[in-house]
Design a protein around this motif. Structure first.
Motif, PDB file in Angstrom:
ATOM      1  N   GLY A 133       0.998  -6.163  10.343  1.00 37.59           N
ATOM      2  CA  GLY A 133       1.634  -4.782  10.413  1.00 37.59           C
ATOM      3  C   GLY A 133       2.628  -4.724   9.567  1.00 37.59           C
ATOM      4  N   VAL A 134       3.320  -5.528   8.854  1.00 37.05           N
ATOM      5  CA  VAL A 134       4.463  -5.386   7.925  1.00 37.05           C
ATOM      6  C   VAL A 134       4.127  -5.093   6.545  1.00 37.05           C
ATOM      7  N   LYS A 135       4.680  -4.042   5.960  1.00 39.34           N
ATOM      8  CA  LYS A 135       4.706  -3.560   4.471  1.00 39.34           C
ATOM      9  C   LYS A 135       5.134  -4.744   3.875  1.00 39.34           C
ATOM     10  N   ALA A 136       4.445  -5.616   3.063  1.00 41.42           N
ATOM     11  CA  ALA A 136       4.801  -6.770   2.386  1.00 41.42           C
ATOM     12  C   ALA A 136       3.982  -6.778   0.978  1.00 41.42           C
ATOM     13  N   ALA A 137       4.477  -7.650   0.006  1.00 42.28           N
ATOM     14  CA  ALA A 137       3.720  -7.554  -1.227  1.00 42.28           C
ATOM     15  C   ALA A 137       4.264  -9.010  -2.077  1.00 42.28           C
ATOM     16  N   SER A 138       3.415  -9.748  -2.484  1.00 44.53           N
ATOM     17  CA  SER A 138       3.659 -10.749  -3.285  1.00 44.53           C
ATOM     18  C   SER A 138       4.271 -10.543  -4.861  1.00 44.53           C
ATOM     19  N   TYR A 139       5.440 -11.323  -5.250  1.00 46.32           N
ATOM     20  CA  TYR A 139       5.854 -10.852  -6.353  1.00 46.32           C
ATOM     21  C   TYR A 139       5.732 -12.049  -7.232  1.00 46.32           C
ATOM     22  N   TYR A 140       5.014 -12.175  -8.476  1.00 45.00           N
ATOM     23  CA  TYR A 140       5.057 -12.874  -9.582  1.00 45.00           C
ATOM     24  C   TYR A 140       4.156 -12.490 -10.563  1.00 45.00           C
ATOM     25  N   GLY A 141       3.846 -13.182 -11.645  1.00 47.28           N
ATOM     26  CA  GLY A 141       2.706 -12.854 -12.435  1.00 47.28           C
ATOM     27  C   GLY A 141       3.128 -11.650 -13.490  1.00 47.28           C
ATOM     28  N   ASN A 142       2.207 -10.835 -13.465  1.00 46.48           N
ATOM     29  CA  ASN A 142       2.223  -9.363 -14.461  1.00 46.48           C
ATOM     30  C   ASN A 142       3.453  -8.766 -14.274  1.00 46.48           C
ATOM     31  N   ALA A 143       4.094  -8.406 -15.606  1.00 42.22           N
ATOM     32  CA  ALA A 143       5.393  -7.946 -15.439  1.00 42.22           C
ATOM     33  C   ALA A 143       5.214  -6.367 -14.927  1.00 42.22           C
ATOM     34  N   GLY A 144       4.438  -5.866 -15.617  1.00 38.83           N
ATOM     35  CA  GLY A 144       4.180  -4.265 -14.972  1.00 38.83           C
ATOM     36  C   GLY A 144       4.060  -4.312 -13.458  1.00 38.83           C
ATOM     37  N   LYS A 145       3.446  -5.089 -12.874  1.00 39.29           N
ATOM     38  CA  LYS A 145       3.171  -5.037 -11.652  1.00 39.29           C
ATOM     39  C   LYS A 145       4.526  -5.633 -10.876  1.00 39.29           C
ATOM     40  N   ARG A 146       5.393  -6.481 -11.477  1.00 39.56           N
ATOM     41  CA  ARG A 146       6.516  -6.880 -10.779  1.00 39.56           C
ATOM     42  C   ARG A 146       7.511  -5.619 -11.102  1.00 39.56           C
ATOM     43  N   GLU A 147       7.456  -5.086 -11.974  1.00 40.19           N
ATOM     44  CA  GLU A 147       8.245  -4.029 -12.100  1.00 40.19           C
ATOM     45  C   GLU A 147       8.207  -2.639 -11.040  1.00 40.19           C
ATOM     46  N   ALA A 148       6.811  -2.550 -10.706  1.00 40.76           N
ATOM     47  CA  ALA A 148       6.544  -1.596  -9.852  1.00 40.76           C
ATOM     48  C   ALA A 148       6.757  -1.861  -8.427  1.00 40.76           C
ATOM     49  N   LEU A 149       6.440  -3.088  -8.088  1.00 43.29           N
ATOM     50  CA  LEU A 149       7.110  -3.671  -7.107  1.00 43.29           C
ATOM     51  C   LEU A 149       8.590  -3.654  -6.580  1.00 43.29           C
ATOM     52  N   GLU A 150       9.639  -3.799  -7.793  1.00 41.36           N
ATOM     53  CA  GLU A 150      10.754  -3.690  -7.535  1.00 41.36           C
ATOM     54  C   GLU A 150      11.095  -2.211  -7.205  1.00 41.36           C
ATOM     55  N   GLN A 151      10.444  -1.338  -7.855  1.00 41.49           N
ATOM     56  CA  GLN A 151      10.734  -0.046  -7.291  1.00 41.49           C
ATOM     57  C   GLN A 151      10.448   0.493  -6.079  1.00 41.49           C
ATOM     58  N   GLN A 152       9.478  -0.199  -5.689  1.00 39.10           N
ATOM     59  CA  GLN A 152       8.989   0.014  -4.301  1.00 39.10           C
ATOM     60  C   GLN A 152      10.034  -0.380  -3.224  1.00 39.10           C
ATOM     61  N   LEU A 153      10.369  -1.620  -3.477  1.00 37.97           N
ATOM     62  CA  LEU A 153      11.423  -2.169  -2.576  1.00 37.97           C
ATOM     63  C   LEU A 153      12.783  -1.275  -2.893  1.00 37.97           C
ATOM     64  N   LEU A 154      13.198  -1.000  -3.796  1.00 39.77           N
ATOM     65  CA  LEU A 154      14.180  -0.192  -4.156  1.00 39.77           C
ATOM     66  C   LEU A 154      14.219   1.111  -3.279  1.00 39.77           C
ATOM     67  N   ARG A 155      13.266   1.557  -3.230  1.00 37.43           N
ATOM     68  CA  ARG A 155      13.087   2.802  -2.629  1.00 37.43           C
ATOM     69  C   ARG A 155      12.655   2.766  -1.124  1.00 37.43           C
ATOM     70  N   ASN A 156      12.607   1.562  -0.700  1.00 37.83           N
ATOM     71  CA  ASN A 156      12.250   0.971   0.564  1.00 37.83           C
ATOM     72  C   ASN A 156      10.948   1.392   1.161  1.00 37.83           C
ATOM     73  N   GLU A 157       9.971   1.603   0.065  1.00 38.93           N
ATOM     74  CA  GLU A 157       8.420   1.902   0.640  1.00 38.93           C
ATOM     75  C   GLU A 157       7.856   0.716   1.077  1.00 38.93           C
ATOM     76  N   ILE A 158       8.365  -0.366   0.912  1.00 38.92           N
ATOM     77  CA  ILE A 158       7.678  -1.616   1.377  1.00 38.92           C
ATOM     78  C   ILE A 158       9.099  -2.474   2.167  1.00 38.92           C
ATOM     79  N   LYS A 159       8.727  -3.234   3.117  1.00 35.39           N
ATOM     80  CA  LYS A 159      10.002  -3.670   3.819  1.00 35.39           C
ATOM     81  C   LYS A 159      10.278  -5.323   3.148  1.00 35.39           C
ATOM     82  N   VAL A 160       9.286  -5.933   2.750  1.00 32.25           N
ATOM     83  CA  VAL A 160       9.590  -7.348   2.193  1.00 32.25           C
ATOM     84  C   VAL A 160       8.851  -7.583   0.965  1.00 32.25           C
ATOM     85  N   LEU A 161       9.564  -8.303   0.023  1.00 33.36           N
ATOM     86  CA  LEU A 161       8.820  -8.914  -1.099  1.00 33.36           C
ATOM     87  C   LEU A 161       8.908 -10.562  -0.966  1.00 33.36           C
ATOM     88  N   VAL A 162       7.601 -10.921  -1.282  1.00 36.70           N
ATOM     89  CA  VAL A 162       7.519 -12.216  -0.910  1.00 36.70           C
ATOM     90  C   VAL A 162       7.463 -12.817  -2.250  1.00 36.70           C
TER      91      VAL A 162
END
Length: 702
Positions: A271-300
């Motif tokens: 039940g924790v909002k989490a995502a894995s971070y590696y690989g595709n640069a576009g996907k990584r940028e989107a995940l960074e923004q989600q973390l910066l906006r506190n839309e997810i709790k954890v980047l792994v």
């Protein structure tokens, strides 16, 4: 860019820029910041060694602003990571600077950026060190800036050092840029993680007259904790137990992509909002923004998020495994607590840590026989070869081939050159080798770094002071906040038993996807119609997505399956039941009418018996559709994607067509190409659809 009207009050102007950038009218320079800016504005060389969060970015952005207002040329920044560049872009924009980056993810913008460079409209051009290896960049773009270059910025400058914790060969190309920049251009190099040895090495690389700005590396906001939880299921349970009690967001660092997926999927399951971070640069940028906006709790995250990511209110950093060095650890844990008073750094020790770090160290440099294989293929080619063509000729992992080509291209004269996507031999290959004494010395350094991390893990004194002393910071003193300083080291940190059991079951039962493929790695790999004249796999020949029951070496069911495969006559009822249970719950099993299997290379009956049990229990027909031609070696002996596809291209034929949607079963999926090829043959002979299923997914990278 307007000219600076009154250069005598530079510091006052610089403070105004600082306050505007951070939106704080009371902001003042930290100790050493103005001195570093002043050195740069004067056109001098400065190495800034300051803790994470100190404000190193402000040094070169404000210095660039002041130099541009004096009518001087733009800055060229060499920075190692896209995550880092995106934060640097924002810092530059806050000062009204036009910062542009030329990286692999914005190729469409390059022509426009080159036009801006010709018009002197770019204030900071950002590139990765690998961009210096591009012939088109050095021929077309670099001349637009080096002639009038105002400042060379080298971020994460410890990467220059062969003895640094994160040796990147392309940083060696910076010396060539140095030789091309005009007299009077400033050089600013920054890092948060350099001990005395690395500082001396960087000074030697950039010039002995470089000024060094060095401050305390202590981080008052961080509470550091070291915990021994060697078993993966215990670490997963501990993470799930602790994270809900942490109010903010954070990062969990892992050593491999496999672990990133495991930890993030476990947290989502809990039940924790989490995502894995590696690989595709576009996907990584989107995940960074989600973390910066506190839309997810954890980047792994893997080390792809190791430098430069800036979220001031990041509350915690958890290391699922121990990094390879104190420098790595300080760099990563320093992401937390930059703009808040209280943050946490948890270092967990795992029994697999040594094996993973040793693997990375063993593969840091290619052996001479691999160098010879790659260079011989290029020497014997009538024309240049693209990477896939080299992979078809050399049975080495792609990463190993890339390592050979990179190291060879850095030599002077270089035995290979790259033009576009193609590599060419230059005729200078004779005698090229990696100095074994140099490799041995570097291995000694890496081994000592690991020993230092083991010592840190077991340290009973102040943890922050240990890190500072390891980085040769003379100001080290007890922090009063870490697990040891607060006398909490004796307290139990074991997770709840019920959570450990749940994590164990999760590891055992978690399926792994087997993806469909739309392209062969090279065109025309056999004469069979499924391979055609280009790389496209005809849509009528493609398999559908499937799954593997578990992953090899997962500490659970995967290990048991591999043991049974090697030592038993058939798979146990427990393994068979686990697969059938998963198939019954699988929503994509609708419409399947029959079962077939990948025939074994020997007389082993494991897979046929497994397929028969599945067919009987689920009420589907069993068809011995695929047989072997006797061609092809073991897939586990093939070391890259092209070799694996070529190895099975002619290894199978259809003995009996399947006219219903089919489940294709194998016990171990190594590369996926066996399933892709067998599925294409089945589809070609009339099977309406194929779903691949394996017991174990055993990825061999490369």
């Amino acid at each position: 860019m307007s000219k600076l009207k009154n250069p005598s009050n530079l510091k006052e102007v610089a403070i105004r820029y600082l306050r505007d950038a951070v939106r704080n009218e009371q902001a003042e320079f930290r100790d050493g910041q103005w001195d570093s800016i002043e050195h740069a504005v004067k056109g001098e060389r400065v190495l800034v060694v300051q803790r994470t969060g100190w404000g190193k970015t402000m040094v070169y952005t404000i210095a660039t602003k002041l130099r541009r207002e004096k009518g001087l040329g733009p800055s060229l920044m060499i920075s190692p990571l896209l995550a880092l560049m995106r934060n640097q872009e924002e810092a530059a924009f806050a000062l009204g600077l036009n910062a542009r980056r030329m990286t692999g993810d914005n190729f469409a913008d390059w022509n426009e950026i080159q036009k801006e460079l010709r018009k002197d409209e770019v204030d900071i051009l950002m590139i990765t060190p690998e961009r210096l290896a591009s012939g088109s960049f050095t021929r077309r773009t670099l001349p637009l800036i080096t002639g009038g270059l105002g400042m060379l910025i080298i971020d994460e400058a410890h990467c220059i050092s062969d003895w640094g914790h994160d040796f990147r060969p392309d940083y060696r190309r910076i010396r060539r840029v140095q030789q091309a920049i005009p007299k009077g251009a400033a050089i600013v190099a920054t890092t948060a993680t350099a001990n005395d040895r690395v500082v001396k090495d960087v000074q030697q690389q950039l010039g002995g007259d470089i000024q060094v700005s060095r401050g305390s590396l202590g981080r008052r906001s961080l509470q550091l904790h070291n915990l021994t939880l060697p078993d993966p299921k215990m670490r997963l349970a501990w993470i799930a137990q602790v994270i809900p009690h942490l109010s903010g967001s954070g990062i969990i660092y892992v050593l491999t992509r496999k672990d990133a997926d495991l930890v993030s999927s476990w947290l989502r399951y809990k039940g924790v909002k989490a995502a894995s971070y590696y690989g595709n640069a576009g996907k990584r940028e989107a995940l960074e923004q989600q973390l910066l906006r506190n839309e997810i709790k954890v980047l792994v995250a893997t080390i792809a998020l190791g430098m430069g990511f800036d979220k001031p209110d990041l509350e915690f950093i958890i290391h699922y495994q121990r990094p390879g060095s104190v420098v790595h650890y300080y760099q990563q844990v320093g992401r937390a607590g930059r703009g808040i008073d209280n943050a946490y750094g948890f270092l967990l020790w795992g029994e697999e840590d040594e094996r993973i770090v040793d693997y990375f160290m063993d593969n840091a440099f290619p052996p001479q026989n691999e160098i010879n294989q790659v260079l011989d293929v290029l020497e014997n080619a009538e024309d240049g070869l693209e990477m896939e063509e080299i992979m078809a000729e050399v049975n080495l992992k792609k990463s190993r081939i890339e390592k050979v080509l990179k190291l060879a291209s850095l030599e002077s004269p270089a035995p290979v050159i790259q033009q576009g996507w193609t590599w060419y031999a230059t005729g200078e290959a004779s005698g090229f080798s990696v100095n074994p004494d140099y490799v041995a010395r570097l291995r000694e350094v890496r081994a000592s770094e690991q020993a230092q991390m083991r010592k840190y893990m077991n340290h009973d004194g102040c943890l922050m002071a240990f890190l500072q002393r390891a980085l040769d910071d003379d100001s080290a003193k007890d922090c009063g906040r870490c697990r040891n300083c607060t006398n909490r080291a004796h307290k139990s940190h074991q997770p709840k038993p019920e959570l450990v059991i749940e994590a164990k079951q999760f590891i055992r039962r978690r399926p792994y996807p087997i993806s469909s493929r739309s392209e062969w790695p090279v065109a025309g790999i056999s004469d069979h119609p499924i391979h055609g004249d280009d790389v496209t796999i005809d849509i009528c020949h493609r398999m559908l997505p499937g799954f593997a029951l578990c992953r090899a070496f997962d500490g659970g069911l995967g290990d048991q399956i591999l043991r049974e495969r090697n030592y038993e006559q058939r798979y146990s009822d427990m393994v068979v039941d686990a697969l059938i249970d998963r198939l019954r719950k699988w929503p994509k099993n609708r419409g399947i009418g029959c079962v077939t299997y990948v025939p074994p290379r020997s007389n082993r009956r494991h897979v046929p018996l497994l397929a028969a049990a599945v067919a009987e229990r689920l009420g589907w027909s069993l068809i011995r559709a695929v047989s072997r031609t006797g061609m092809g070696a073991r897939q586990s002996e093939q070391n890259n994607e092209v070799q694996r596809a070529l190895n099975v291209a002619d290894a199978f034929m259809i003995e009996q067509p399947c006219k219903q949607s089919t489940l294709l079963i194998d016990d171990v999926s190594v590369s996926g190409w066996t399933m892709v090829t067998a599925s294409a043959l089945l589809r070609h002979d009339g099977c309406p659809s194929v779903r691949p299923v394996a017991l174990v997914k055993h990825n061999l990278s490369g």
